[in-house]
Design an enzyme around this catalytic site. Structure first.
Site, short mmCIF file in Angstrom:
data_model
loop_
_atom_site.label_atom_id
_atom_site.label_comp_id
_atom_site.label_asym_id
_atom_site.label_seq_id
_atom_site.Cartn_x
_atom_site.Cartn_y
_atom_site.Cartn_z
CG HIS A 1 2.00 -5.34 -4.74
ND1 HIS A 1 3.24 -4.79 -4.17
CD2 HIS A 1 1.05 -5.01 -3.99
CE1 HIS A 1 2.96 -4.36 -3.14
NE2 HIS A 1 1.52 -4.36 -2.95
CB SER B 1 -0.36 -5.97 -1.12
OG SER B 1 -1.70 -5.83 -0.11
CE LYS C 1 2.93 -0.53 -2.84
NZ LYS C 1 1.83 -0.72 -2.54
C1 LIG Z 1 1.09 -0.15 -1.52
C2 LIG Z 1 -0.37 -0.39 -2.11
C3 LIG Z 1 -1.36 0.72 -2.46
C4 LIG Z 1 -0.78 2.15 -2.00
O1 LIG Z 1 0.11 2.73 -2.70
P1 LIG Z 1 1.37 3.87 -2.16
O2 LIG Z 1 1.84 4.55 -3.33
O3 LIG Z 1 2.12 3.16 -1.31
O4 LIG Z 1 0.35 4.72 -1.18
C5 LIG Z 1 -2.57 0.63 -3.05
N1 LIG Z 1 -2.63 -0.69 -3.26
C6 LIG Z 1 -2.17 -1.73 -3.23
C7 LIG Z 1 -2.66 -3.19 -3.48
C8 LIG Z 1 -0.72 -1.58 -2.44
O5 LIG Z 1 -0.16 -2.45 -2.30
#
Ligand SMILES: *Cc1c(COP(=O)(O)O)cnc(C)c1O
Length: 393
Positions: A209, A181, A240
């Site tokens: 991602h 991330s 995302k």
């Molecule tokens: C953003 C993210 C999460 C958490 O997801 P949310 O829906 O924002 O709570 C989990 N793992 C990774 C690698 C992330 O980047």
């Protein structure tokens, strides 16, 4: 414990103080932030779906059909057909027997790790795994081993150690991300899959991602590499590239049944709003069409444009491996100054600092979306070129 005031003073003194910015426009490549219009290169809305007109309509339609609240947890009376429908679609999309959604990716990670692992089990994580995976590993009470980022020989020695020390029936789970991330680099998945198979461990892969970005129809990096059927616990997020909100696990029917019975964020929390589930289902329908593939292609073209035009000094050392491109600064204070300079140039790219990344590895995290225009990307490349000169001069 020091007083709250002195804790805050300490954070400020170390350039680690954070505050919330108010965004007064919808999500997009231009947003109004603290009263100023800025070109946004910091969102995870990689396909530009968060404010897509037909998805707004889908959400409104779903509110008319299901109302706004789910009323209770999934196991009580909150399991509306919108949730069941989304999970059926997700399982078909990911080509697994079943899928289960949670209110957020964070809840997905914590709930799943805590449900799958107990105190005799062993979880082996990449050092740069997301906080949600670390928190889940800790909450599970399992024995935790960490290997340096991408260091496969260290992973192998942890796996070998686990095989000799694990209690009878203990589970060994390797946990990593397909696209990291804050670094944007990809895990060496083929090697990790081979290794966990060789040692009889399970793999949990967080594709937060990568889903929507890699693989046919955006199924993720494991799919792109032909490895998805060897990943026992496939995690992703709906907030995302999906542009909505929530998280999911895709896997075997038995895995999903176990999570329904044991994942605390699912059992002890109100089900997500049904309209969000219906909107995510509409995103899957879109991803499966030619128009969805074209949208993903636009992202690929934007990434190519960025990597061709940006100063080589910025891309050091890893090039463009995903829609996340970290501009490494190092010092927290310097990262804040660089973010401020970019804001004066008209860009929103906040500084990412400890504890999100290690102390002394502060960075600007640039993200590219399918909806950025050529002009926006060219302008960013120009500014980053000037920033690179400032940083080296
Ligand atoms: C953003 C993210 C999460 C958490 O997801 P949310 O829906 O924002 O709570 C989990 N793992 C990774 C690698 C992330 O980047």
């Amino acid at each position: 414990m020091p007083s709250i005031e002195s804790q805050l003073a300490d954070l400020r003194a170390r350039s680690l103080f954070r505050k919330l910015r108010e965004v007064t426009s919808p999500q997009g490549t231009t947003i109004r932030c603290d009263g100023k219009a800025l070109t946004n290169f910091s969102s995870n809305d990689y396909l530009g779906l968060a404010n897509e007109p037909w998805l707004r309509e889908a959400a409104k339609h779903a509110i008319d059909e299901f109302g706004v609240g789910a009323g209770a947890s999934r196991l009580v009376c909150g399991n509306l057909s919108a949730h069941a429908h989304l999970e059926k679609k997700l399982a078909a999309f990911k080509r697994t027997e079943a899928a289960l959604t949670f209110s957020s990716g964070y809840a997905t990670a914590v709930g799943t790790l805590q449900a799958l692992l107990g105190k005799d089990d062993i979880v082996i994580l990449d050092k740069l795994c997301h906080a949600s995976l670390i928190d889940g590993a800790r909450a599970s009470g399992a024995i935790i081993r960490v290997f340096p980022h991408h260091k496969l020989d260290a992973l192998e020695s942890h796996l070998r150690w686990a095989r000799t020390t694990q209690a009878q029936d203990a589970r060994v789970l390797v946990c990593t991300e397909s696209v990291f991330s804050m670094d944007g680099d990809r895990a060496p998945l083929a090697e990790i899959v081979e290794m966990k198979n060789r040692f009889g461990a399970m793999l949990m892969l967080d594709e937060a991602h990568a889903v929507g970005v890699f693989g046919k129809n955006g199924r993720g990096l494991a799919d792109e590499l032909g490895l998805a059927d060897q990943v026992e616990v496939q995690m992703g997020t709906l907030g995302k590239a999906f542009g909505v909100s929530g998280g999911y696990i895709a896997g075997s029917r038995h895995l999903i049944e176990l999570l329904v019975n044991r994942a605390r964020p699912l059992i002890y929390s109100t089900a997500p709003p049904p309209a969000l589930a219906a909107t995510s289902a509409a995103v899957i329908d879109f991803l499966m069409t030619d128009a969805g593939e074209q949208r993903r292609q636009l992202l690929t073209e934007n990434l190519r444009l960025f990597s061709e035009n940006v100063s080589a000094a910025i891309l050091r050392p890893r090039g463009v491996q995903s829609a996340i491109i970290p501009v490494m600064i190092g010092n927290e204070d310097a990262a804040l100054a660089a973010a401020q300079w970019l804001q004066e140039e008209g860009f929103l790219i906040p500084a990412i600092r400890f504890p999100t990344v290690a102390l002394g590895t502060a960075r600007l995290r640039v993200t590219i979306s399918a909806s950025h225009t050529t002009e926006q990307i060219n302008r960013l490349c120009e500014s980053l070129g000037r920033l690179a000169k400032r940083l080296s001069g």
